[in-house]
Write an enzyme that holds these catalytic residues in place. Structure first.
Site, PDB file in Angstrom:
ATOM      1  N   ARG A  88     -13.018   2.799   9.744  1.00  0.00           N
ATOM      2  CA  ARG A  88     -13.721   2.053   9.623  1.00  0.00           C
ATOM      3  C   ARG A  88     -11.860   0.912   9.689  1.00  0.00           C
ATOM      4  O   ARG A  88     -12.115   0.240   9.247  1.00  0.00           O
ATOM      5  CB  ARG A  88     -13.585   1.747   7.997  1.00  0.00           C
ATOM      6  CG  ARG A  88     -13.352   2.376   7.701  1.00  0.00           C
ATOM      7  CD  ARG A  88     -14.127   2.481   5.323  1.00  0.00           C
ATOM      8  NE  ARG A  88     -13.038   3.311   4.932  1.00  0.00           N
ATOM      9  CZ  ARG A  88     -12.765   4.837   5.259  1.00  0.00           C
ATOM     10  NH1 ARG A  88     -13.547   5.112   5.712  1.00  0.00           N
ATOM     11  NH2 ARG A  88     -12.352   5.039   3.931  1.00  0.00           N
TER      12      ARG A  88
ATOM     13  N   ASP B 293     -10.269  -1.401  -3.783  1.00  0.00           N
ATOM     14  CA  ASP B 293     -10.887  -0.322  -3.772  1.00  0.00           C
ATOM     15  C   ASP B 293     -11.777   0.017  -5.211  1.00  0.00           C
ATOM     16  O   ASP B 293     -12.091   0.613  -5.193  1.00  0.00           O
ATOM     17  CB  ASP B 293     -10.799   0.881  -2.544  1.00  0.00           C
ATOM     18  CG  ASP B 293     -10.317   1.416  -2.749  1.00  0.00           C
ATOM     19  OD1 ASP B 293      -9.083   1.584  -3.958  1.00  0.00           O
ATOM     20  OD2 ASP B 293     -10.047   2.609  -2.067  1.00  0.00           O
TER      21      ASP B 293
ATOM     22  N   CYS C 282     -16.274   3.458  -2.508  1.00  0.00           N
ATOM     23  CA  CYS C 282     -16.579   4.412  -1.651  1.00  0.00           C
ATOM     24  C   CYS C 282     -16.234   5.463  -0.471  1.00  0.00           C
ATOM     25  O   CYS C 282     -17.147   5.432  -0.239  1.00  0.00           O
ATOM     26  CB  CYS C 282     -15.576   2.890  -0.285  1.00  0.00           C
ATOM     27  SG  CYS C 282     -16.348   1.741  -0.306  1.00  0.00           S
TER      28      CYS C 282
ATOM     29  N   SER D 189     -10.267  10.337   8.021  1.00  0.00           N
ATOM     30  CA  SER D 189     -11.613  10.093   6.931  1.00  0.00           C
ATOM     31  C   SER D 189     -11.048   8.527   6.958  1.00  0.00           C
ATOM     32  O   SER D 189     -12.703   8.085   6.737  1.00  0.00           O
ATOM     33  CB  SER D 189     -11.859  10.288   6.261  1.00  0.00           C
ATOM     34  OG  SER D 189     -11.089  10.181   5.329  1.00  0.00           O
ATOM     35  N   ASN D 190     -10.114   7.868   7.409  1.00  0.00           N
ATOM     36  CA  ASN D 190      -9.898   6.309   7.606  1.00  0.00           C
ATOM     37  C   ASN D 190      -9.948   5.612   9.064  1.00  0.00           C
ATOM     38  O   ASN D 190     -10.730   4.809   8.957  1.00  0.00           O
ATOM     39  CB  ASN D 190      -8.025   5.989   7.226  1.00  0.00           C
ATOM     40  CG  ASN D 190      -7.699   6.867   5.809  1.00  0.00           C
ATOM     41  OD1 ASN D 190      -6.574   6.936   5.617  1.00  0.00           O
ATOM     42  ND2 ASN D 190      -8.628   6.371   4.863  1.00  0.00           N
ATOM     43  N   LEU D 191     -10.071   6.514   9.763  1.00  0.00           N
ATOM     44  CA  LEU D 191     -10.472   6.055  10.938  1.00  0.00           C
ATOM     45  C   LEU D 191     -11.681   5.675  11.223  1.00  0.00           C
ATOM     46  O   LEU D 191     -11.784   4.809  12.282  1.00  0.00           O
ATOM     47  CB  LEU D 191      -9.784   7.054  12.272  1.00  0.00           C
ATOM     48  CG  LEU D 191      -8.560   7.330  12.100  1.00  0.00           C
ATOM     49  CD1 LEU D 191      -8.150   8.817  13.026  1.00  0.00           C
ATOM     50  CD2 LEU D 191      -7.274   6.834  12.119  1.00  0.00           C
TER      51      LEU D 191
ATOM     52  N   CYS E  14     -16.626  18.737  -7.517  1.00  0.00           N
ATOM     53  CA  CYS E  14     -16.783  17.516  -7.227  1.00  0.00           C
ATOM     54  C   CYS E  14     -15.983  17.242  -5.233  1.00  0.00           C
ATOM     55  O   CYS E  14     -15.495  18.200  -5.225  1.00  0.00           O
ATOM     56  CB  CYS E  14     -16.794  16.287  -7.549  1.00  0.00           C
ATOM     57  SG  CYS E  14     -15.362  15.592  -8.168  1.00  0.00           S
TER      58      CYS E  14
ATOM     59  N   ASP F   6       0.403  -1.524   0.248  1.00  0.00           N
ATOM     60  CA  ASP F   6       0.110  -0.666  -0.114  1.00  0.00           C
ATOM     61  C   ASP F   6       1.246   1.222  -0.244  1.00  0.00           C
ATOM     62  O   ASP F   6       1.981   1.171   0.986  1.00  0.00           O
ATOM     63  CB  ASP F   6      -0.905  -0.036   0.969  1.00  0.00           C
ATOM     64  CG  ASP F   6      -1.949   0.990   1.108  1.00  0.00           C
ATOM     65  OD1 ASP F   6      -1.862   2.588   0.531  1.00  0.00           O
ATOM     66  OD2 ASP F   6      -2.996   0.615   1.268  1.00  0.00           O
TER      67      ASP F   6
ATOM     68  N   LYS G 248       0.946   3.900   5.562  1.00  0.00           N
ATOM     69  CA  LYS G 248       0.247   2.822   6.647  1.00  0.00           C
ATOM     70  C   LYS G 248       0.934   1.622   6.552  1.00  0.00           C
ATOM     71  O   LYS G 248       0.319   0.886   7.812  1.00  0.00           O
ATOM     72  CB  LYS G 248      -0.919   2.656   5.779  1.00  0.00           C
ATOM     73  CG  LYS G 248      -2.219   3.865   5.341  1.00  0.00           C
ATOM     74  CD  LYS G 248      -3.722   3.018   4.524  1.00  0.00           C
ATOM     75  CE  LYS G 248      -4.417   4.257   4.719  1.00  0.00           C
ATOM     76  NZ  LYS G 248      -5.740   4.335   3.918  1.00  0.00           N
TER      77      LYS G 248
END
Length: 370
Positions: free
Chosen positions: A72, A129, A187, A68-70, A328, A61, A85
């Site tokens: 999940r 993903d 996602c 915003s990762n935390l 966006c 990775d 990571k």
């Protein structure tokens, strides 16, 4: 590969299982698994493989931990934001189980490195993903002769299966061609329930262990569908197809139309250009093509919300003689929106490169909760 006294104590609940026992635990210790992606699926996958005593775990990775990762990605904590990571994951896994080896690859998986990397491991676990990387993982597994324990998540639904197991079906038997670019939101665009990756990845870890130990009914030729809202499981059969052959790795971004999503015919402007337009009080309309829940988190003042899915039906109500800037979250959807508007005859329409995240980074807006 023998077990130490500490390992005998650690894995005692495995050792009393007839299907595992001491020989099975020694098999796990001698095994190796590469997890592609250390995100929502990768975090619980890695945790349970390490806890189970898989002797060598690889992690590939190239991302860093974001706030915003935390919601999940349970291997990481607030203090890890901004860190690699793979580095954080390795530290956490070795703290959980010092009897294992963890190899890290802080780089993207590509057609150049995939087969050589996969050849070093017994099983590949797909925690990616996006479609381009899924096809790459699949094709590299086929060419390297490795089973591919697959999982995917979106909103409240997950999928699990085992591809390329003992000459069984692979990902192309299920999806020979990718969907049109932009048809399936990511996602990041569509959202995902925080606990969903935990459910799916735990089932993936279960299949990895079964494959390594050669026990149970492996989920080869069976796509398991999980619905978190209904708390239900369904099963779909996957048949082996023989009408194609994977001969080599290709350009998967091109195959999946990723390059089309950044259409060269689409004109971009930077956030500094946009700010200058605001400062000069230029006459233009700013269109936000995100979803309402994203707009509620943060928005650029004066932007008109027209979700991407509603844009085509809304074009008749827009004045083609006006100038438009479309944005966006990060620039992908808005680039497709600009291309659509140009097809419908809009001449003065540009895309905000980098989206609202770029606006936030450069205008010092607090968006780290996004």
């Amino acid at each position: 590969m023998s077990l130490s006294q500490s390992e005998l104590s650690r894995y005692s609940r495995h050792l009393i299982l007839p299907e595992v026992g001491k020989l099975g635990q020694e098999t796990l210790k001698a095994s190796s698994v590469l997890v592609v992606g250390a995100g929502g699926l990768g975090c619980p996958l890695l945790t349970y493989l390490a806890a189970a005593g898989v002797g060598t775990i690889g992690i590939i990775d190239f991302d860093v931990v974001d706030e915003s990762n935390l919601q999940r990605q349970v291997l990481y904590a607030t203090s890890d934001i901004g860190k690699s990571k793979v580095d954080v994951a390795k530290q956490k896994l070795l703290d959980l189980n010092p009897h294992i080896h963890v190899n890290t690859y802080q780089e993207p998986l590509t057609s150049d490195n995939a087969i050589e990397l996969f050849s070093q491991y017994d099983v590949i676990a797909d925690g990616t993903d996006n479609f381009a990387t899924r096809y790459l993982v699949n094709d590299a597994c086929v060419l390297a002769g490795k089973p591919n324990v697959y999982g995917s998540i979106f909103r409240f639904e997950g999928q699990i299966t085992v591809f390329n197991y003992q000459d069984g079906p692979n990902y192309r038997c299920l999806y020979q061609e990718p969907p049109p670019p932009g048809l399936v939101p990511s996602c990041a665009e569509g959202g995902v329930l925080g606990v969903l990756p935990g459910v799916v990845a735990t089932l993936q870890a279960n299949e990895v262990i079964k494959v390594l130990l050669n026990i149970g009914n492996i989920a080869s030729g069976r796509l398991i569908l999980f619905d978190a809202l209904q708390l239900s499981f369904r099963e779909v059969s996957i048949k082996k197809r023989n009408d194609y052959e994977i001969k080599e790795l290709i350009d998967y971004n091109q195959f999946c139309g990723v390059n089309e999503m950044t259409n060269n015919d689409v004109d971009d402007i930077t956030v500094f250009d946009l700010k200058e337009k605001f400062d000069k009080e230029d006459t233009f309309e700013l269109i936000d093509v995100r979803e309402p829940h994203e707009y509620d988190i943060c928005s650029i003042e004066s932007a008109v919300l027209i979700p991407m899915g509603d844009l085509e039906d809304s074009l008749e109500s827009l004045d083609k003689s006006k100038s438009y800037v479309v944005h966006c979250k990060s620039g992908g959807r808005s680039a497709r929106a600009v291309a659509m508007m140009k097809e419908y005859g809009f001449q003065n329409v540009v895309n905000l490169a980098g989206g609202i995240l770029s606006w936030a980074d450069n205008i010092d807006t607090a968006l780290n909760k996004y």
